[in-house]
Design a protein around this motif. Structure first.
Motif, PDB file in Angstrom:
ATOM      1  N   VAL A 239     108.499  48.008 -27.664  1.00 16.72           N
ATOM      2  CA  VAL A 239     109.202  48.633 -27.608  1.00 16.72           C
ATOM      3  C   VAL A 239     110.398  47.869 -28.858  1.00 16.72           C
ATOM      4  O   VAL A 239     111.387  48.354 -30.134  1.00 16.72           O
ATOM      5  N   ALA A 240     110.885  46.699 -28.043  1.00 15.51           N
ATOM      6  CA  ALA A 240     112.173  46.014 -28.666  1.00 15.51           C
ATOM      7  C   ALA A 240     111.141  44.806 -29.882  1.00 15.51           C
ATOM      8  O   ALA A 240     112.204  45.031 -31.110  1.00 15.51           O
ATOM      9  N   THR A 241     110.686  44.715 -30.168  1.00 18.01           N
ATOM     10  CA  THR A 241     109.409  44.648 -31.161  1.00 18.01           C
ATOM     11  C   THR A 241     109.632  45.533 -32.535  1.00 18.01           C
ATOM     12  O   THR A 241     109.906  44.832 -33.774  1.00 18.01           O
ATOM     13  N   SER A 242     109.281  46.718 -32.524  1.00 16.74           N
ATOM     14  CA  SER A 242     109.434  47.647 -33.659  1.00 16.74           C
ATOM     15  C   SER A 242     110.513  47.815 -33.959  1.00 16.74           C
ATOM     16  O   SER A 242     110.989  47.595 -34.925  1.00 16.74           O
ATOM     17  N   ILE A 243     111.926  47.592 -33.010  1.00 21.36           N
ATOM     18  CA  ILE A 243     113.126  47.881 -32.943  1.00 21.36           C
ATOM     19  C   ILE A 243     113.489  46.319 -34.106  1.00 21.36           C
ATOM     20  O   ILE A 243     114.328  46.523 -35.340  1.00 21.36           O
ATOM     21  N   ALA A 244     113.265  45.651 -33.544  1.00 24.30           N
ATOM     22  CA  ALA A 244     113.798  44.562 -34.695  1.00 24.30           C
ATOM     23  C   ALA A 244     113.670  44.104 -35.961  1.00 24.30           C
ATOM     24  O   ALA A 244     114.014  43.522 -37.281  1.00 24.30           O
TER      25      ALA A 244
END
Length: 456
Positions: free
Chosen positions: A133-138
């Motif tokens: 999820v963090a990668t997707s948001i970044a």
């Protein structure tokens, strides 16, 4: 020529290079001409550049610092009296569990831990679960901000992409640290959240949170400690025995998380008015879950599968704990208080749902517990616990809905009879027959009937 240089208006590209870390220092006079408070901007950029990890990825160290800050500032530690009381509770719980389950004891001695220690032990799993999820948001933040940039400045934005990507990812890491830190103020034991957060084979209780949990229950502390210790040991034993189970649960959670897609329209709208000197709006959007759109059908399917798995685990733990603590006068009251607490969830667990879009509460725990009771009554403890030996033996969602077929199959095995084949068995048999050529023989026979015998 020097006068021309002095009269030249500040170049926005040069200012952005400074802002985005492409070299040089911020010029307060230049910032002032654009209506920007130089002191606020300098502070914001120091914060953003401090967030940036060395490789441009997610700054997970930031999550750890944030979580430990929250956990440690209110951590009272573990007193020798608390340690002794919980050691005794774990020792007696170990004896009681040997009567209610055939799953073997832990190799590591269970113990009392502080809130900070819980953060240290569980953060690697939180990172693994949250990273997709963090990668997707970044990535989405980088794309959205780039699309808001004029064409003639795309090269500059591309050059500073590592910092831009780190802004969103590191804000997410900071919020994750917030959630984990606040969870450390709520969880009573290592398995309290339901997923295998602790290192494999470890069991622990947080005395400070245990005291908070029992404060308003009006239940003797020694009985409460025995119940919580028994439940924690049962949970840890199960994951140590069924080593594949830990991987299955974590894989299910990460599969769900990989399906998370950021609401690009909401993010682009946010990026169009994003103020680096005041990142609160982006932070609030992360906290509220506003950037996570409605779940996809694939995510709903993954969530149902995960919920069934967690319910099956929690249901078994519930039944084993119930049997082991039957001597406790207040066992039923403690069990109901525990179930209510798990069903409602605390503020930090709700924040995790907003951040990752995932609820970790097993909605079908009562139905799963009823299934395990039916299996225990029918075939006993050993046959029941043997269902955890291999992934293929684990009860399914259909078994939770109606355990009669599972019970009949296990009873037949106990009598030494071949179980009645179900639809899956029939399908597998048909597939094996086709691969072995039996189906082809039937087809050849049909041909002979139509065309006469073939010449030898």
């Amino acid at each position: 020529m020097a006068d021309d240089d002095e009269d030249r208006e500040p170049d926005l590209e040069e200012i952005l290079r400074s802002l985005l870390g492409a070299g040089g220092e911020l010029d307060p006079e230049q910032l002032a001409q654009f209506g920007i408070d130089p002191a606020a901007m300098q502070a914001a950029m120091r914060q953003l550049q401090g967030m940036q990890s060395a490789d441009g990825g997610i700054a997970w160290d930031l999550a750890k610092r944030q979580a430990l800050h929250i956990a440690n500032q209110s951590d009272l530690g573990v007193t020798s009296a608390q340690r002794t009381d919980l050691d005794q509770a774990f020792a007696l719980a170990t004896l009681w569990l040997s009567e209610s389950t055939s799953v073997s004891d832990l190799a590591v001695t269970p113990h009392a831990i502080t809130r900070g220690a819980w953060v240290e032990k569980t953060l690697p799993v939180w990172q693994e679960l949250a990273e997709p999820v963090a990668t997707s948001i970044a990535d989405a933040l980088t794309t959205a901000l780039s699309e808001q940039t004029p064409e003639d400045m795309q090269g500059l934005i591309a050059g500073a992409g590592k910092l831009l990507r780190s802004v969103g990812g590191s804000m997410f890491a900071s919020q994750l640290g917030n959630v984990v830190g606040n969870l450390s103020l709520e969880v009573v034991s290592g398995g309290d959240v339901g997923i295998p957060l602790m290192p494999a084979g470890e069991a622990a209780i947080l005395p400070q949170n245990f005291a908070d949990f029992g404060r308003d229950l009006e239940i003797p502390v020694d009985q409460l400690a025995l119940y919580v210790a028994t439940r924690e040991l049962a949970h840890a034993r199960l994951f140590r025995h069924a080593r594949w189970l830990r991987l299955q649960v974590i894989a299910a959670v990460t599969e769900f998380a990989r399906g998370v897609r950021v609401d690009t329209d909401a993010l682009e709208d946010l990026a169009s008015r994003f103020d680096p000197s005041s990142p609160d709006e982006l932070r609030n959007a992360l906290e509220s879950g506003a950037l996570l759109p409605q779940r996809s059908p694939e995510q709903e399917s993954a969530l149902r599968s995960l919920e069934n798995t967690l319910a099956t685990i929690e249901g078994w733990v519930d039944v084993v704990t119930e049997a082991a603590t039957s001597r406790l006068p207040s066992a039923a009251r403690i069990a109901e208080a525990t179930r209510r607490r798990r069903a409602v969830g605390g503020p930090a667990e709700q924040a995790l749902n907003s951040l990752v879009g995932l609820e970790l509460r097993p909605r079908r725990m009562r139905e799963a517990a009823a299934m395990w009771r039916a299996v225990t009554d029918a075939v006993g403890i050993s046959a029941r616990d043997a269902l955890w030996d291999y992934p293929d033996l684990m009860p399914t969602a259909d078994d939770i809905d109606d355990p009669s077929a599972l019970v009949a199959r296990l009873e037949a095995l106990a009598r030494g009879e071949a179980p009645v084949p179900d639809e899956m068995d029939d399908a597998l048999a048909a597939l094996l027959n086709r691969e072995s050529g039996d189906g082809g023989a039937e087809q050849d026979g049909g041909t002979e009937d139509l065309d006469g015998p073939r010449p030898v």
